[in-house]
Design a protein around this motif. Structure first.
Motif, PDB file in Angstrom:
ATOM      1  N   TYR A 189     -62.113 -25.103   4.297  1.00 14.16           N
ATOM      2  CA  TYR A 189     -61.922 -26.226   5.216  1.00 14.16           C
ATOM      3  C   TYR A 189     -60.678 -27.016   4.808  1.00 14.16           C
ATOM      4  O   TYR A 189     -60.402 -27.172   3.631  1.00 14.16           O
ATOM      5  CB  TYR A 189     -63.136 -27.164   5.192  1.00 14.16           C
ATOM      6  CG  TYR A 189     -64.425 -26.476   5.562  1.00 14.16           C
ATOM      7  CD1 TYR A 189     -64.855 -26.421   6.881  1.00 14.16           C
ATOM      8  CD2 TYR A 189     -65.219 -25.871   4.591  1.00 14.16           C
ATOM      9  CE1 TYR A 189     -66.037 -25.781   7.224  1.00 14.16           C
ATOM     10  CE2 TYR A 189     -66.398 -25.225   4.921  1.00 14.16           C
ATOM     11  CZ  TYR A 189     -66.807 -25.183   6.236  1.00 14.16           C
ATOM     12  OH  TYR A 189     -67.963 -24.551   6.569  1.00 14.16           O
ATOM     13  N   ASP A 225     -58.246 -30.584   6.311  1.00 14.04           N
ATOM     14  CA  ASP A 225     -57.974 -31.584   7.336  1.00 14.04           C
ATOM     15  C   ASP A 225     -56.474 -31.782   7.494  1.00 14.04           C
ATOM     16  O   ASP A 225     -55.668 -31.124   6.833  1.00 14.04           O
ATOM     17  CB  ASP A 225     -58.715 -32.894   7.047  1.00 14.04           C
ATOM     18  CG  ASP A 225     -58.128 -33.706   5.906  1.00 14.04           C
ATOM     19  OD1 ASP A 225     -57.171 -33.243   5.245  1.00 14.04           O
ATOM     20  OD2 ASP A 225     -58.629 -34.816   5.662  1.00 14.04           O
ATOM     21  N   MET A 270     -70.464 -31.637  -0.187  1.00 13.72           N
ATOM     22  CA  MET A 270     -69.450 -31.797   0.846  1.00 13.72           C
ATOM     23  C   MET A 270     -68.592 -33.017   0.491  1.00 13.72           C
ATOM     24  O   MET A 270     -69.125 -34.074   0.164  1.00 13.72           O
ATOM     25  CB  MET A 270     -70.114 -31.993   2.213  1.00 13.72           C
ATOM     26  CG  MET A 270     -69.144 -32.041   3.362  1.00 13.72           C
ATOM     27  SD  MET A 270     -69.973 -32.226   4.974  1.00 13.72           S
ATOM     28  CE  MET A 270     -70.677 -30.597   5.168  1.00 13.72           C
ATOM     29  N   LEU A 287     -64.908 -34.797   4.736  1.00 15.00           N
ATOM     30  CA  LEU A 287     -65.602 -33.921   5.674  1.00 15.00           C
ATOM     31  C   LEU A 287     -66.950 -34.527   6.079  1.00 15.00           C
ATOM     32  O   LEU A 287     -67.350 -34.434   7.243  1.00 15.00           O
ATOM     33  CB  LEU A 287     -65.794 -32.530   5.054  1.00 15.00           C
ATOM     34  CG  LEU A 287     -66.308 -31.429   5.972  1.00 15.00           C
ATOM     35  CD1 LEU A 287     -65.448 -31.299   7.226  1.00 15.00           C
ATOM     36  CD2 LEU A 287     -66.347 -30.103   5.224  1.00 15.00           C
ATOM     37  N   LYS A 333     -68.169 -35.441   9.820  1.00 18.75           N
ATOM     38  CA  LYS A 333     -69.453 -34.928  10.313  1.00 18.75           C
ATOM     39  C   LYS A 333     -70.324 -36.082  10.819  1.00 18.75           C
ATOM     40  O   LYS A 333     -70.933 -35.985  11.891  1.00 18.75           O
ATOM     41  CB  LYS A 333     -70.162 -34.166   9.190  1.00 18.75           C
ATOM     42  CG  LYS A 333     -71.467 -33.551   9.604  1.00 18.75           C
ATOM     43  CD  LYS A 333     -72.097 -32.790   8.449  1.00 18.75           C
ATOM     44  CE  LYS A 333     -73.471 -32.293   8.842  1.00 18.75           C
ATOM     45  NZ  LYS A 333     -74.151 -31.644   7.716  1.00 18.75           N
ATOM     46  N   PRO A 367     -68.044 -29.659  11.329  1.00 18.82           N
ATOM     47  CA  PRO A 367     -67.233 -29.154  10.211  1.00 18.82           C
ATOM     48  C   PRO A 367     -66.435 -27.903  10.579  1.00 18.82           C
ATOM     49  O   PRO A 367     -65.375 -27.653  10.014  1.00 18.82           O
ATOM     50  CB  PRO A 367     -68.267 -28.855   9.133  1.00 18.82           C
ATOM     51  CG  PRO A 367     -69.391 -29.790   9.435  1.00 18.82           C
ATOM     52  CD  PRO A 367     -69.431 -29.874  10.937  1.00 18.82           C
ATOM     53  N   ARG A 372     -62.510 -25.693   9.803  1.00 22.79           N
ATOM     54  CA  ARG A 372     -62.580 -24.380   9.168  1.00 22.79           C
ATOM     55  C   ARG A 372     -61.234 -23.674   9.260  1.00 22.79           C
ATOM     56  O   ARG A 372     -60.589 -23.666  10.312  1.00 22.79           O
ATOM     57  CB  ARG A 372     -63.659 -23.534   9.811  1.00 22.79           C
ATOM     58  CG  ARG A 372     -63.882 -22.232   9.130  1.00 22.79           C
ATOM     59  CD  ARG A 372     -65.335 -22.104   8.794  1.00 22.79           C
ATOM     60  NE  ARG A 372     -65.561 -20.825   8.140  1.00 22.79           N
ATOM     61  CZ  ARG A 372     -66.185 -20.717   7.008  1.00 22.79           C
ATOM     62  NH1 ARG A 372     -66.652 -21.774   6.424  1.00 22.79           N
ATOM     63  NH2 ARG A 372     -66.379 -19.556   6.459  1.00 22.79           N
TER      64      ARG A 372
END
Length: 103
Positions: free
Chosen positions: A46, A48, A60, A64, A68, A74, A78
């Motif tokens: 993952y 951003d 997590m 993230l 969420k 999420p 990916r």
């Protein structure tokens, strides 16, 4: 060039600074090497827009989890399987090979 730092001098200063920080925090070359190998074995899944990454291991991360909790899946963050991370495709500059050479 009075007062200017050359690239070579800046590199040497950076190496000295890194070695001192490693010593200050008790980071051995073996631990650093093991961490690098772990990162290579577990590439990020993952990412951003600010380049925060998570490989799916452990809790997590906050960035993230916040997304969420705001209703963003999420899966939006990916990384596609066929896209390689910059670290995986990075070519090592031969001038950097002695970066941590303690000899």
């Amino acid at each position: 060039m009075k007062g200017k730092i050359t690239d070579g001098e800046a590199r040497d200063r950076l190496i000295i600074w890194m070695r001192r920080r490693m010593e200050e925090f008790g980071i051995s070359m073996e631990a650093l090497s093991a961490s690098i190998e772990h990162d290579r074995a577990h590439p990020p899944l993952y990412r951003d827009a600010r380049a925060h990454e998570w490989n799916g291991l452990g809790d997590m991360p906050d960035w993230l989890l916040a997304a969420k909790n705001a209703g963003v899946s999420p899966d939006f963050f990916r990384i596609e399987a066929d896209v390689k991370s910059p670290a995986a495709t990075h070519v090592v500059d031969p001038r950097q090979l002695d970066l941590f050479d303690l000899a």
